[in-house]
Design a protein around this motif. Sequence first.
Motif, PDB file in Angstrom:
ATOM      1  N   ILE A 573      27.530  65.382  24.785  1.00  0.00           N
ATOM      2  CA  ILE A 573      28.039  64.788  26.026  1.00  0.00           C
ATOM      3  C   ILE A 573      29.521  65.115  26.094  1.00  0.00           C
ATOM      4  O   ILE A 573      30.263  64.833  25.154  1.00  0.00           O
ATOM      5  N   ARG A 574      29.952  65.699  27.216  1.00  0.00           N
ATOM      6  CA  ARG A 574      31.361  66.031  27.395  1.00  0.00           C
ATOM      7  C   ARG A 574      31.885  65.386  28.673  1.00  0.00           C
ATOM      8  O   ARG A 574      31.186  65.347  29.693  1.00  0.00           O
ATOM      9  N   PHE A 575      33.117  64.891  28.603  1.00  0.00           N
ATOM     10  CA  PHE A 575      33.770  64.270  29.752  1.00  0.00           C
ATOM     11  C   PHE A 575      34.999  65.083  30.135  1.00  0.00           C
ATOM     12  O   PHE A 575      35.708  65.604  29.274  1.00  0.00           O
ATOM     13  N   ASP A 576      35.261  65.140  31.431  1.00  0.00           N
ATOM     14  CA  ASP A 576      36.456  65.826  31.901  1.00  0.00           C
ATOM     15  C   ASP A 576      36.967  65.106  33.139  1.00  0.00           C
ATOM     16  O   ASP A 576      36.208  64.843  34.079  1.00  0.00           O
ATOM     17  N   ALA A 577      38.256  64.778  33.148  1.00  0.00           N
ATOM     18  CA  ALA A 577      38.857  64.119  34.302  1.00  0.00           C
ATOM     19  C   ALA A 577      39.187  65.166  35.353  1.00  0.00           C
ATOM     20  O   ALA A 577      40.065  66.005  35.150  1.00  0.00           O
ATOM     21  N   GLY A 578      38.483  65.128  36.462  1.00  0.00           N
ATOM     22  CA  GLY A 578      38.778  66.027  37.565  1.00  0.00           C
ATOM     23  C   GLY A 578      39.751  65.393  38.533  1.00  0.00           C
ATOM     24  O   GLY A 578      40.274  64.295  38.312  1.00  0.00           O
ATOM     25  N   THR A 579      39.978  66.073  39.636  1.00  0.00           N
ATOM     26  CA  THR A 579      40.894  65.540  40.632  1.00  0.00           C
ATOM     27  C   THR A 579      40.330  64.278  41.274  1.00  0.00           C
ATOM     28  O   THR A 579      41.055  63.298  41.479  1.00  0.00           O
ATOM     29  N   HIS A 580      39.032  64.262  41.564  1.00  0.00           N
ATOM     30  CA  HIS A 580      38.437  63.132  42.271  1.00  0.00           C
ATOM     31  C   HIS A 580      37.443  62.337  41.437  1.00  0.00           C
ATOM     32  O   HIS A 580      37.189  61.170  41.737  1.00  0.00           O
ATOM     33  N   THR A 581      36.874  62.957  40.423  1.00  0.00           N
ATOM     34  CA  THR A 581      35.825  62.300  39.654  1.00  0.00           C
ATOM     35  C   THR A 581      35.999  62.579  38.168  1.00  0.00           C
ATOM     36  O   THR A 581      36.714  63.491  37.767  1.00  0.00           O
ATOM     37  N   VAL A 582      35.316  61.768  37.366  1.00  0.00           N
ATOM     38  CA  VAL A 582      35.133  62.080  35.955  1.00  0.00           C
ATOM     39  C   VAL A 582      33.818  62.847  35.852  1.00  0.00           C
ATOM     40  O   VAL A 582      32.764  62.337  36.230  1.00  0.00           O
ATOM     41  N   ASP A 583      33.894  64.071  35.381  1.00  0.00           N
ATOM     42  CA  ASP A 583      32.723  64.933  35.351  1.00  0.00           C
ATOM     43  C   ASP A 583      32.068  64.888  33.976  1.00  0.00           C
ATOM     44  O   ASP A 583      32.744  64.897  32.946  1.00  0.00           O
ATOM     45  N   VAL A 584      30.756  64.855  33.982  1.00  0.00           N
ATOM     46  CA  VAL A 584      29.972  64.746  32.753  1.00  0.00           C
ATOM     47  C   VAL A 584      29.073  65.968  32.629  1.00  0.00           C
ATOM     48  O   VAL A 584      28.399  66.353  33.589  1.00  0.00           O
ATOM     49  N   ALA A 585      29.058  66.577  31.461  1.00  0.00           N
ATOM     50  CA  ALA A 585      28.138  67.668  31.145  1.00  0.00           C
ATOM     51  C   ALA A 585      27.417  67.294  29.860  1.00  0.00           C
ATOM     52  O   ALA A 585      28.066  66.988  28.855  1.00  0.00           O
ATOM     53  N   ALA A 586      26.102  67.289  29.889  1.00  0.00           N
ATOM     54  CA  ALA A 586      25.334  66.898  28.711  1.00  0.00           C
ATOM     55  C   ALA A 586      24.118  67.798  28.562  1.00  0.00           C
ATOM     56  O   ALA A 586      23.596  68.325  29.547  1.00  0.00           O
ATOM     57  N   LYS A 587      23.676  67.955  27.318  1.00  0.00           N
ATOM     58  CA  LYS A 587      22.454  68.695  27.005  1.00  0.00           C
ATOM     59  C   LYS A 587      21.722  67.964  25.902  1.00  0.00           C
ATOM     60  O   LYS A 587      22.355  67.384  25.011  1.00  0.00           O
ATOM     61  N   CYS A 588      20.414  68.017  25.955  1.00  0.00           N
ATOM     62  CA  CYS A 588      19.631  67.407  24.889  1.00  0.00           C
ATOM     63  C   CYS A 588      18.220  67.972  24.919  1.00  0.00           C
ATOM     64  O   CYS A 588      17.827  68.659  25.871  1.00  0.00           O
ATOM     65  N   LEU A 589      17.473  67.687  23.882  1.00  0.00           N
ATOM     66  CA  LEU A 589      16.055  67.995  23.881  1.00  0.00           C
ATOM     67  C   LEU A 589      15.312  66.869  24.603  1.00  0.00           C
ATOM     68  O   LEU A 589      15.796  65.739  24.701  1.00  0.00           O
ATOM     69  N   ARG A 590      14.148  67.176  25.117  1.00  0.00           N
ATOM     70  CA  ARG A 590      13.417  66.244  25.985  1.00  0.00           C
ATOM     71  C   ARG A 590      13.246  64.868  25.344  1.00  0.00           C
ATOM     72  O   ARG A 590      13.477  63.840  25.992  1.00  0.00           O
ATOM     73  N   ALA A 591      12.875  64.844  24.065  1.00  0.00           N
ATOM     74  CA  ALA A 591      12.598  63.568  23.411  1.00  0.00           C
ATOM     75  C   ALA A 591      13.839  62.703  23.282  1.00  0.00           C
ATOM     76  O   ALA A 591      13.737  61.478  23.130  1.00  0.00           O
TER      77      ALA A 591
END
Length: 913
Positions: A573-591
Amino acid sequence: MRLLLPLFLLPAILAAATPAPAEGFTPGRTAAGISEYTLAANGLTVLLLPDRSAPVLTFMVTYRVGSRNEVTGTTGATHLLEHLMFKGSRNYHAGNGQAFDTLLDRIGGINNATTWLDRTNYYENIPSRHLPLVARLEADRMRHLLLREEDRQLEMTVVRNEYERDENDPASTLDKEVTAAAFLAHPYHHPTIGWRSDIEKVSIAKLKEFYDTFYWPDNATVSVIGDFEPTAALALLRETFGAIPRAPHPIPGVYTEEPAQTGPRRVVVRRPGEVGVVQIAYKAPAGRHADQPALQVLAEILGSGKTSRFYRALVDANLALNATAGVGFFHDPHLFSTTALLAPGVTHEPVEQALRAEVARVAREGVTAEEVQRARAKLRAATAYGRDGAFAIAGQLNEAIAVGDWTLYATLPAALEAVTAADVQRVAKRYLVEDQSTVGWFVPRTEPPASDAAPAGTPAAPGPRGYRRPGELRTSRAEPAAAATAAPAPAGAATAVAPRARRRSVAGLDVVTVPTAIRDVVTLRAAFPGGAVGQPAGRVAVADLTAALLDQGTVARDKFAVAALLEQAGAEIRFDAGTHTVDVAAKCLRADLPLVLSLLAEQLRTPRFDPAEFAKVQRRLAGQFRRELEEPGVRARLAFARAAFPPGHPNHRAAPEDYLADLERTTLAEVRAFHAATYGTAGARLVAVGDVDDAALDQALAQGFRDWTGGRAWSPPPPAAAPAAARVERLPLPDKTSVALLIGAPSGLRHRDEDHLAVATGTAVFGSGFFSARLLDIIRNREGLTYGIGAALGGDTHVDGAWTLQGTFGPELLARGQESTVRELRRFLTAGVTEEELANFKVTLTGSFQLGLATTEGLAGALLACLQRGYGPEWIDAYPGRVEALTAGQVNAALRRHLDPDRMITVLAGPLP
């Protein structure tokens, strides 16, 4: 704790079957669904992996020649020849209107090449119906390259600019010096791009000799992955490649072996810079060696994630901004490297000692079974994530081919699963010893920071063809920016997104899920309130500090407990403060989707805000920002944003010294107050793509975000006006090696505005990342003045954005480069685009975006962008019709309404005359 292997590993373990017979081919091995064939006529190796889930495919030709095949005087020849492979062959060249790049752009394909130590690869990502075209193109240039002196002269200056750009990066410069010191005899001593004097002076005769030595079918592998029928593909390859003869000579091998190292070596690089670097590299075995899996696990334990040894000993101790480890995966013995970027105020000696101490501790005391299990889980998940789409699979297969055995693609994951704690300690003792080490220090000569930040969404200048540095995962040309923002895929039964998408509201979140054919992998993208627009007046660092603290622990768990849960699942899970939002990028296996969503909610809602962690984050952000300032392009974009947008506009950026001062003066109480006032679910959006379990996702979101409200409303300011007259900002950086040029102005446009589509499409014709776009075609391809140049419309999802043109030039070519750039800009805005150009680019843009939607990351990113702009999933499917309806008259009128070359800002940053 899961003991079963995921489905994607099973084919690697099953007994291999012999591929089906095919006329003219000798069947070989089969592994992980890949079938091997050898073309009997000339020894060409073919690897086939059909996947009918999307109407796209990747065609890749890997030549078993890289910089290890070069000698002093011809270093960089492999890479320069790679560039010349696009300048024309007997039947496909600009002179007959059949230029390689133009043909690929006109079918919506993406093509490029990369050069590395052991191989050179050429690839095309295309709509699958165009397989015959790319087979003919690759077969023609395999033995019928034109190789003209005038092309060498143009591409030499392009490659030299690439070399100059890379010299601006301290870590890259240090790595080059360390590698050269570590290898005295073996040609891994040479950097892949070559030494500057060789780049400038190698003759066309030498390049032709190199081509005639190595570019033969029996030294190449063709990989076809994606939507195709194997029997038809083999017949096509026999037809197109079958007439090419075998090499008339044995392909020369590399017989030089590096002599045993008999003591430690040291190098020091002193140059202007912001951040110091320490690198310690140890001799390590080749990629096919039985110890390679254990060394990969060791690298994970030492340098990957918050649970790693280096993070605890260096990053958490305020000695380093980050600290990593990695082992070379190459044909011949290479290096196991440990690297740390120094935290502000820290000297090199204690960082070197800390790196050595952790390595020694592993060799002396070993590692735990839990550490090994966690490392294996991360590598297992990384394997799955790295096989997201045909091109990603081809990339992994390409590296296995270069190492010398393509079946490592199939067998290495299982070998990693077999690594034990005893194996890890054994390889640490055997390879990570002082007498086998080379230590490098980058010692910066600091200069005061200058200039400021670019509008959100403004991309860097395109980075076309080039080589790859150690540890670098990118290919040499990014996806075209205009295609990514302006041209979704054609609608149709096979590609339509909206019929597969399910949109609903869950716990106040706007949620969209789309299932795809990928197994066991889920990609998440999300945006929550908490961006920079919510900061108190006059403050510029509060949002960044708040977002950076989200992964530093929660009220219920400290950061190591959170990290352990994620890393045991191989999730991120990665967080990044953008100009208007906090953006989230995540990856995982289905389970693991419920676990990841539960932790995401916990991190967003109840961050720990520990005082000690806050102090560490302040120091780390300051160091990272100073490192960004190493790049002239960053300085130029920062200056442009200050000049183009007034204070208070979201796309304005503070001066670097003001940002650093605000980082230092912000208090933890202010961060807590900002989080309480701005974070929540108002306007929050989440997208999940891949092997998604909708019921599990909805349940996890409902539990995790139940009763969470909040999120501050925000009103956009009036659009920024273009300056009344042209102006120039000069940022002298005398010790850098290339100059960044930026020309631009506020566009006055938001993405939803009526003229946006026309301006974006016209800009793509002029300056997108495709080689048939005007800027790259004229200023790079024809005039040879730059490695990368492009134009884009950006920063306009929520407010009016900017139109920018960006390029890089060597100091000696700056005057000519700037003159040519301004000439083409004025011609573009005066004469406009032609109907023929527009018709061609309609196909280019829509086709390339279809390719982007074939991966979970590409589709998730496109969907989230749609939601943030106020559209639904159906916009992706409907958009090509709107592009097709555009006329050149509409495009040119919109361009003239919004862009005036006499009211633009020019920024120059670098070693200025």
